[in-house]
Scaffold this active site. Structure first.
Site, PDB file in Angstrom:
ATOM      1  N   ASP A   1      -5.013   3.333 -29.616  1.00 44.23           N
ATOM      2  CA  ASP A   1      -5.619   3.756 -28.351  1.00 44.23           C
ATOM      3  C   ASP A   1      -6.100   5.198 -28.431  1.00 44.23           C
ATOM      4  O   ASP A   1      -6.144   5.911 -27.425  1.00 44.23           O
ATOM      5  CB  ASP A   1      -4.613   3.578 -27.207  1.00 44.23           C
TER       6      ASP A   1
ATOM      7  N   ASP B   1      -6.323  10.239 -25.887  1.00 46.66           N
ATOM      8  CA  ASP B   1      -5.241   9.279 -26.084  1.00 46.66           C
ATOM      9  C   ASP B   1      -4.934   8.656 -24.729  1.00 46.66           C
ATOM     10  O   ASP B   1      -4.766   9.371 -23.728  1.00 46.66           O
ATOM     11  CB  ASP B   1      -4.000   9.967 -26.642  1.00 46.66           C
ATOM     12  N   LEU B   2      -4.895   7.320 -24.692  1.00 50.07           N
ATOM     13  CA  LEU B   2      -4.697   6.634 -23.423  1.00 50.07           C
ATOM     14  C   LEU B   2      -3.261   6.832 -22.936  1.00 50.07           C
ATOM     15  O   LEU B   2      -2.312   6.774 -23.721  1.00 50.07           O
ATOM     16  CB  LEU B   2      -4.995   5.145 -23.570  1.00 50.07           C
TER      17      LEU B   2
END
Length: 521
Positions: free
Chosen positions: A435, A393-394
């Site tokens: 994302d 996960d960004l």
């Protein structure tokens, strides 16, 4: 061999009649001959020399001794006539005892009239010549067909003279460009034992000249109107040539291409002569050539297109085709008509639709559905214990969209996908949505940790978007199988990801919870 009308005529003939095949065997005996020669049982295959030792006799009327089945001999006048029957020639012998009260001249004229009646019954124009190529008989259809020379026809007239008379006139029926060359070719063919040729008339009709020499040196000619046949051939040729789908006509045994329409020449790109030097299966790719060849050689009927084949054209491009096969017969020859349907665009569209159904449109990575399919397949394999997943996960991505807009955010996501693929070193990288990304791998836990750290390091360099340097981080949750199913495994990875987020982001965590976490340098 003999038509029903001719048989009826011969049977009703008041004279004794024997009909022979080319080998001199009796194939028909009318009632009068059966009575005269004691042949009421009409024995099949009886040799004529057993009845007429002086056989063969010349055409026309002659006198010979005839033996009946009891051995008694008697002198008879014999009228010998030959005419074609199918692909062979049959001979009829009309017998009349010399002690008959009727004079021989009358009997000969009667036989001649009967023969004229026979040829008048035929549907084609017929003419009969003697051994010196002089006219003997012709029917009304012949006279009507050649109206320009009908007034010159008479028994004893030479065929060559009649032909020159026709050429010299201005009403010649045949369409001829070079009259002298045509005359020489026509006479040469006429003198052959058997000759056939097609001739177009001035009015557009077509005739087939069928001339055959008889055993006594004479000749019988038939003129058959084939206009309808030529029209059908022309229509079929136009349908073949003008068909927008590639079509190939092939030999059924060698599979050699005999004809190719314009659409086939354009489709394959070969020069027509080059295409006609190939076989029907030669355009198939190597892995399919032998299979298609086997199907064609063992075909027992028409074949609808069910299989999509791959073929190569002259420029080397590969095309996907459906092939419809129809069997045709030309006499004893078997032909195959192949109609080729190019379905390459459909196959490419289906492949693209399938790709889009299983891949993320923005990044081109496998999507969530494809990732789960790959995970299920991995868990069903023998080395399922080595299956490990990483959920990524960004960190800091939401401000990118809020500050620079979604277009910039999309460019960042595409760059993220490229970096993850580069550092995953062949392991499956997927975009689950937004994302969120995931990596599926097989290996040991230490390898998974090394992969996670490579991914984190990949974010040290900022992303250059529209001249801007955008910095992001990534949090990673790692989960190994440990006997769980795919859903449970994903939940374990999510829990590990939440721990990574809670522990400061831009780091990784692995389940189970008691696994020691090495410190990053």
């Amino acid at each position: 061999m003999l038509g029903a009308e001719i048989l009826a005529f011969l049977e009703a003939c008041p004279m004794a009649v024997l009909v022979l095949d080319t080998a001199g065997r009796v194939i028909f005996v009318n009632a009068e001959a059966g009575h005269l020669l004691l042949l009421e049982n009409q024995p099949a295959g009886l040799d004529i020399t057993e009845l007429m030792p002086e056989w063969p006799l010349l055409s026309g009327v002659s006198t010979a001794f005839i033996s009946d089945r009891s051995g008694d001999r008697r002198l008879c006048r014999v009228q010998v006539v030959n005419w074609p029957a199918g692909t062979e020639t049959v001979t009829a012998a009309f017998l009349e005892p010399v002690d008959d009260e009727r004079p021989a001249g009358y009997a000969a004229r009667e036989a001649n009239l009967r023969l004229r009646y026979v040829i008048e019954m035929l549907p084609e124009a017929v003419c009969v010549f003697d051994a010196n190529d002089r006219y003997v008989l012709w029917n009304q259809k012949y006279a009507e067909l050649y109206a320009d020379i009908a007034e010159h026809l008479r028994p004893g007239a030479a065929f060559e003279d009649i032909l020159r008379t026709s050429l010299a006139g201005d009403r010649m029926r045949e369409r001829v460009e070079d009259k002298e060359a045509w005359f020489r070719a026509r006479m040469q063919k006429f003198r052959q034992p058997v000759s056939q040729e097609e001739q177009q008339l001035q009015d557009g009709r077509w005739l087939r000249h069928d001339d055959r020499r008889t055993p006594d040196g004479g000749a019988i000619g038939m003129r058959i109107d084939i206009t309808g046949l030529k029209q059908r051939e022309d229509w079929l040729r136009q349908l073949f040539d003008a068909n927008p789908m590639p079509m190939l006509l092939c030999d059924g045994e060698s599979l050699a291409i005999l004809q190719a329409n314009r659409a086939a020449v354009d489709f394959y790109g070969f020069h027509p002569a080059t295409l006609l030097s190939k076989r029907a299966c030669d355009m198939h790719v190597d892995g399919e050539l032998q299979a298609f060849e086997k199907i064609l050689l063992h075909l027992d009927g028409d074949r609808d297109a069910r299989t999509i084949w791959r073929q190569r054209t002259l420029d080397g491009s590969e095309r996907h085709v459906l092939i419809y096969v129809r069997q045709l017969h030309e006499g004893a020859e078997r032909r195959l008509l192949l109609t080729v349907a190019d379905v390459s665009d459909r196959i490419l569209a289906e492949a693209e639709a399938n790709r889009l159904a299983h891949h993320d449109i923005l990044t081109g990575l496998p999507n969530r559905m494809q990732f789960y399919k790959a995970l299920e397949k991995a868990l069903a394999s023998e080395d399922r214990e080595k299956v490990i997943i990483c959920c990524l996960d960004l960190d800091g991505f939401k401000p990118v969209n809020d500050t620079f807009g979604h277009a910039a955010g999309d460019e960042v996501l595409k760059n993220v996908a490229n970096r993850l693929q580069m550092h995953a070193r062949g392991h499956l990288v997927a975009r689950l949505g937004g994302d969120e990304f995931a990596i599926l791998m097989r290996g040991e836990r230490a390898e998974a940790i090394d992969l996670a750290e490579r991914c984190i390091d990949a974010f040290e360099q900022p992303f250059a978007i529209n001249g801007l340097a955008i910095r992001l981080g990534v949090s990673i949750g790692i989960a190994a199988v440990d006997g769980v199913d795919s859903e449970a495994l994903m939940q374990e990875a999510d829990r590990a990801l939440y721990r990574a987020k809670a522990d400061g982001r831009n780091t990784w965590r692995m389940t189970p919870l008691d696994l020691p976490i090495p410190k990053r340098a």
